[in-house]
Write a protein that holds these residues in place. Structure first.
Motif, PDB file in Angstrom:
ATOM      1  N   GLY A  82       0.914  -1.307   0.077  1.00  0.00           N
ATOM      2  CA  GLY A  82       0.103   0.167   0.104  1.00  0.00           C
ATOM      3  C   GLY A  82       0.947   1.128   0.091  1.00  0.00           C
ATOM      4  O   GLY A  82       1.933   1.409  -0.758  1.00  0.00           O
ATOM      5  N   ALA A  83       0.682   2.329   1.081  1.00  0.00           N
ATOM      6  CA  ALA A  83       1.211   3.405   1.155  1.00  0.00           C
ATOM      7  C   ALA A  83       2.722   3.266   1.379  1.00  0.00           C
ATOM      8  O   ALA A  83       3.128   2.444   1.856  1.00  0.00           O
ATOM      9  CB  ALA A  83       0.390   4.305   1.807  1.00  0.00           C
ATOM     10  N   GLY A  84       3.359   4.209   0.674  1.00  0.00           N
ATOM     11  CA  GLY A  84       4.849   4.117   1.150  1.00  0.00           C
ATOM     12  C   GLY A  84       5.211   4.850   2.622  1.00  0.00           C
ATOM     13  O   GLY A  84       4.400   5.164   3.405  1.00  0.00           O
ATOM     14  N   THR A  85       6.285   4.949   2.828  1.00  0.00           N
ATOM     15  CA  THR A  85       6.835   5.285   4.157  1.00  0.00           C
ATOM     16  C   THR A  85       6.318   6.728   4.466  1.00  0.00           C
ATOM     17  O   THR A  85       6.197   7.132   5.482  1.00  0.00           O
ATOM     18  CB  THR A  85       8.183   5.168   4.476  1.00  0.00           C
ATOM     19  OG1 THR A  85       8.803   5.933   3.281  1.00  0.00           O
ATOM     20  CG2 THR A  85       8.692   3.613   4.366  1.00  0.00           C
ATOM     21  N   THR A  86       6.122   7.395   3.305  1.00  0.00           N
ATOM     22  CA  THR A  86       5.735   8.683   3.538  1.00  0.00           C
ATOM     23  C   THR A  86       4.207   9.214   3.921  1.00  0.00           C
ATOM     24  O   THR A  86       3.913  10.074   4.294  1.00  0.00           O
ATOM     25  CB  THR A  86       6.004   9.771   2.216  1.00  0.00           C
ATOM     26  OG1 THR A  86       5.091   9.218   1.297  1.00  0.00           O
ATOM     27  CG2 THR A  86       7.362   9.583   1.783  1.00  0.00           C
ATOM     28  N   GLY A  87       3.414   7.965   3.887  1.00  0.00           N
ATOM     29  CA  GLY A  87       1.842   7.866   4.135  1.00  0.00           C
ATOM     30  C   GLY A  87       1.165   8.319   2.847  1.00  0.00           C
ATOM     31  O   GLY A  87      -0.096   8.679   2.941  1.00  0.00           O
ATOM     32  N   ALA A  88       1.980   8.502   1.803  1.00  0.00           N
ATOM     33  CA  ALA A  88       1.117   8.995   0.607  1.00  0.00           C
ATOM     34  C   ALA A  88       0.348   7.752   0.204  1.00  0.00           C
ATOM     35  O   ALA A  88       0.534   6.732   0.142  1.00  0.00           O
ATOM     36  CB  ALA A  88       1.831   9.396  -0.331  1.00  0.00           C
ATOM     37  N   PRO A  89      -0.987   7.970  -0.591  1.00  0.00           N
ATOM     38  CA  PRO A  89      -1.791   6.978  -0.722  1.00  0.00           C
ATOM     39  C   PRO A  89      -0.886   6.129  -1.866  1.00  0.00           C
ATOM     40  O   PRO A  89      -0.143   6.626  -2.724  1.00  0.00           O
ATOM     41  CB  PRO A  89      -3.143   7.526  -1.590  1.00  0.00           C
ATOM     42  CG  PRO A  89      -3.026   9.056  -1.098  1.00  0.00           C
ATOM     43  CD  PRO A  89      -1.421   9.479  -0.801  1.00  0.00           C
ATOM     44  N   ALA A  90      -1.251   4.903  -2.007  1.00  0.00           N
ATOM     45  CA  ALA A  90      -0.567   3.974  -2.895  1.00  0.00           C
ATOM     46  C   ALA A  90      -0.945   4.315  -4.660  1.00  0.00           C
ATOM     47  O   ALA A  90      -2.164   4.866  -4.784  1.00  0.00           O
ATOM     48  CB  ALA A  90      -0.972   2.580  -2.778  1.00  0.00           C
ATOM     49  N   ALA A  91      -0.002   4.131  -5.508  1.00  0.00           N
ATOM     50  CA  ALA A  91      -0.311   4.503  -6.396  1.00  0.00           C
ATOM     51  C   ALA A  91      -1.217   3.365  -7.146  1.00  0.00           C
ATOM     52  O   ALA A  91      -1.209   2.143  -6.467  1.00  0.00           O
ATOM     53  CB  ALA A  91       0.684   4.382  -7.670  1.00  0.00           C
ATOM     54  N   PRO A  92      -2.079   3.701  -8.224  1.00  0.00           N
ATOM     55  CA  PRO A  92      -2.970   2.509  -8.836  1.00  0.00           C
ATOM     56  C   PRO A  92      -1.944   1.333  -9.107  1.00  0.00           C
ATOM     57  O   PRO A  92      -0.916   1.474  -9.329  1.00  0.00           O
ATOM     58  CB  PRO A  92      -3.739   3.112  -9.815  1.00  0.00           C
ATOM     59  CG  PRO A  92      -3.726   4.619  -9.747  1.00  0.00           C
ATOM     60  CD  PRO A  92      -2.191   4.913  -8.907  1.00  0.00           C
ATOM     61  N   ALA A  93      -2.469   0.160  -9.014  1.00  0.00           N
ATOM     62  CA  ALA A  93      -1.802  -1.133  -9.383  1.00  0.00           C
ATOM     63  C   ALA A  93      -1.472  -1.022 -10.838  1.00  0.00           C
ATOM     64  O   ALA A  93      -0.418  -1.279 -11.287  1.00  0.00           O
ATOM     65  CB  ALA A  93      -2.486  -2.427  -9.255  1.00  0.00           C
ATOM     66  N   ILE A  94      -2.420  -0.555 -11.625  1.00  0.00           N
ATOM     67  CA  ILE A  94      -2.071  -0.568 -13.015  1.00  0.00           C
ATOM     68  C   ILE A  94      -2.789   0.904 -13.584  1.00  0.00           C
ATOM     69  O   ILE A  94      -3.734   1.150 -13.176  1.00  0.00           O
ATOM     70  CB  ILE A  94      -2.731  -1.667 -13.761  1.00  0.00           C
ATOM     71  CG1 ILE A  94      -2.310  -2.803 -13.427  1.00  0.00           C
ATOM     72  CG2 ILE A  94      -2.703  -1.300 -15.515  1.00  0.00           C
ATOM     73  CD1 ILE A  94      -2.719  -4.149 -13.789  1.00  0.00           C
ATOM     74  N   SER A  95      -2.168   1.680 -14.388  1.00  0.00           N
ATOM     75  CA  SER A  95      -2.443   2.828 -14.981  1.00  0.00           C
ATOM     76  C   SER A  95      -2.165   2.494 -16.609  1.00  0.00           C
ATOM     77  O   SER A  95      -1.219   2.401 -17.111  1.00  0.00           O
ATOM     78  CB  SER A  95      -1.938   4.101 -14.523  1.00  0.00           C
ATOM     79  OG  SER A  95      -2.204   4.064 -13.045  1.00  0.00           O
TER      80      SER A  95
END
Length: 383
Positions: free
Chosen positions: A13-26
């Motif tokens: 999921g989210a990285g260490t910065t707490g930002a929302p996870a990128a979509p699995a596929i774009s």
């Protein structure tokens, strides 16, 4: 299975910065054009699409609509003519399939007949030189997940079609991809087994927690398993939404006709009252529909699903849509009976009626009947 899930990018999921996870596929403006001696063929027309982490997503459409080409561009087996493919935010356009964190399951399971089930599942791990102890653990986990632990020493030829399909699934999942791509994997199974495997696939996806992208032409499969569906036609996405949205509120006439069974009616608005547009068909017949902004004289195209329609011999209340006609076909299907009714303007309307223990056939071929439904079940197609 917690270890398997936690080690996938989807589960992180989210990285260490707490930002929302990128979509699995774009897919950003992704298109595919094939060139031949006779010119060009556009298979996919600049698709923009995001598939979320942990989502069961289906690409649905008829043969030749571009759904398999779209999946092959995600996998890296086809290069897009235009646009960008991203996996978990990373641009993988031009990256070969073996360097993309996805696995693919085909309709042809391609199991090694001389290997046991366990060896088939372990094949990819051994090629990557994963330690033997870890291979044993991960293979055991996968076989337990697909409920084939007791078939570990069997050869593929000793398994049923559904069991072979589950071995292929375990072999793909054991590598812990961030997304699993499935290209009509149930197509070779008979109807009853295919229906059972639909529920199995959904269970497995839910337990593993990774993104599944499923290609199918079968509307029932897509509606049964998907969190969201992209309905494709002639290389474009005609509608993107949940199964309920796709079924209940189709965005185009194509979607209305392709998803399930739908009755398409047309006509000019004769009047608007109490928020309902009214289309008159003469002989005390009319259709009522919610139609924002409709005015007298405006032509409407609307759809009504067969299960929303009531069939009877008595004239319905005028607060309902009501049309009469002659029964042309009666098909008994156990839980339901399907009627085809020819109306006075030669339109055929299909009606599904639930069979209950205390009900006999409502009508026979040649009977004159009334069809009725509530105004909210007349869905006006956009545009």
């Amino acid at each position: 299975m917690a270890t398997t899930t936690q080690e996938t990018p989807a589960a992180r999921g989210a990285g260490t910065t707490g930002a929302p996870a990128a979509p699995a596929i774009s897919l950003e403006g992704v298109g595919k054009v094939y060139r031949s001696g006779h010119g060009t063929i556009t298979a996919v027309q600049r698709i923009d699409l995001e598939i979320q982490q942990g989502e069961f997503f289906s690409l649905l459409g008829p043969s030749g609509c571009g759904k398999t080409t779209t999946m092959r561009m995600i996998a890296g087996f086809e290069e897009p003519t235009s646009g960008t493919v991203r996996l978990a935010g990373r641009d993988v356009t031009g990256v070969p399939p073996n360097r993309r964190d996805v696995n693919m399951v085909f309709q042809s399971y391609a199991l090694f007949p001389h290997m046991t089930v366990a060896d088939n599942v372990a094949f990819g791990l051994r090629r990557r030189k994963v330690p033997a102890a870890e291979i044993r653990t991960r293979v055991a986990e996968m076989l337990e997940l697909v409920e084939l632990s007791d078939r570990a020493r069997h050869k593929p030829t000793q398994l049923s079609g559904g069991q072979q399909q589950r071995v292929a699934l375990a072999r793909a999942l054991v590598n812990r991809p961030s997304a699993l791509l499935l290209d009509e994997p149930l197509g070779a199974l008979d109807l009853k087994l295919r229906q059972a495997m639909q529920l199995e696939l959904k269970r497995i996806q839910r337990e593993v927690g990774i993104t599944f992208v499923y290609v199918t032409h079968d509307q029932g499969e897509a509606l049964t398993m998907s969190d969201r569906i992209a309905v494709m036609n002639k290389g474009v996405v005609e509608q993107l939404g949940t199964p309920a949205q796709i079924y209940e509120t189709p965005a185009t006439r194509f979607v209305a006709g392709f998803i399930g069974t739908s009755n398409i009616l047309t006509g000019a608005v004769h009047g608007v009252a109490d928020g309902h547009a009214r289309i008159d068909y003469g002989d005390d017949q009319h259709v009522l529909a919610h139609a924002d902004g409709a005015a007298p004289g405006v032509d409407l195209i609307l759809t009504v699903r067969p299960e929303k329609i009531h069939l009877g011999v008595e004239k319905p209340n005028e607060t309902l849509s009501r049309i009469h006609g002659t029964v042309r076909e009666v098909v008994y299907l156990g839980s339901t009976t399907h009627y085809t009714v020819r109306t006075v303007d030669d339109t055929e309307i299909v009606v599904f009626q639930q069979n209950s223990s205390d009900a006999s056939n409502l009508a026979e071929r040649g009977d004159t009947v009334w069809l009725s439904w509530r105004p909210e079940h007349s869905y006006v197609l956009p545009g």
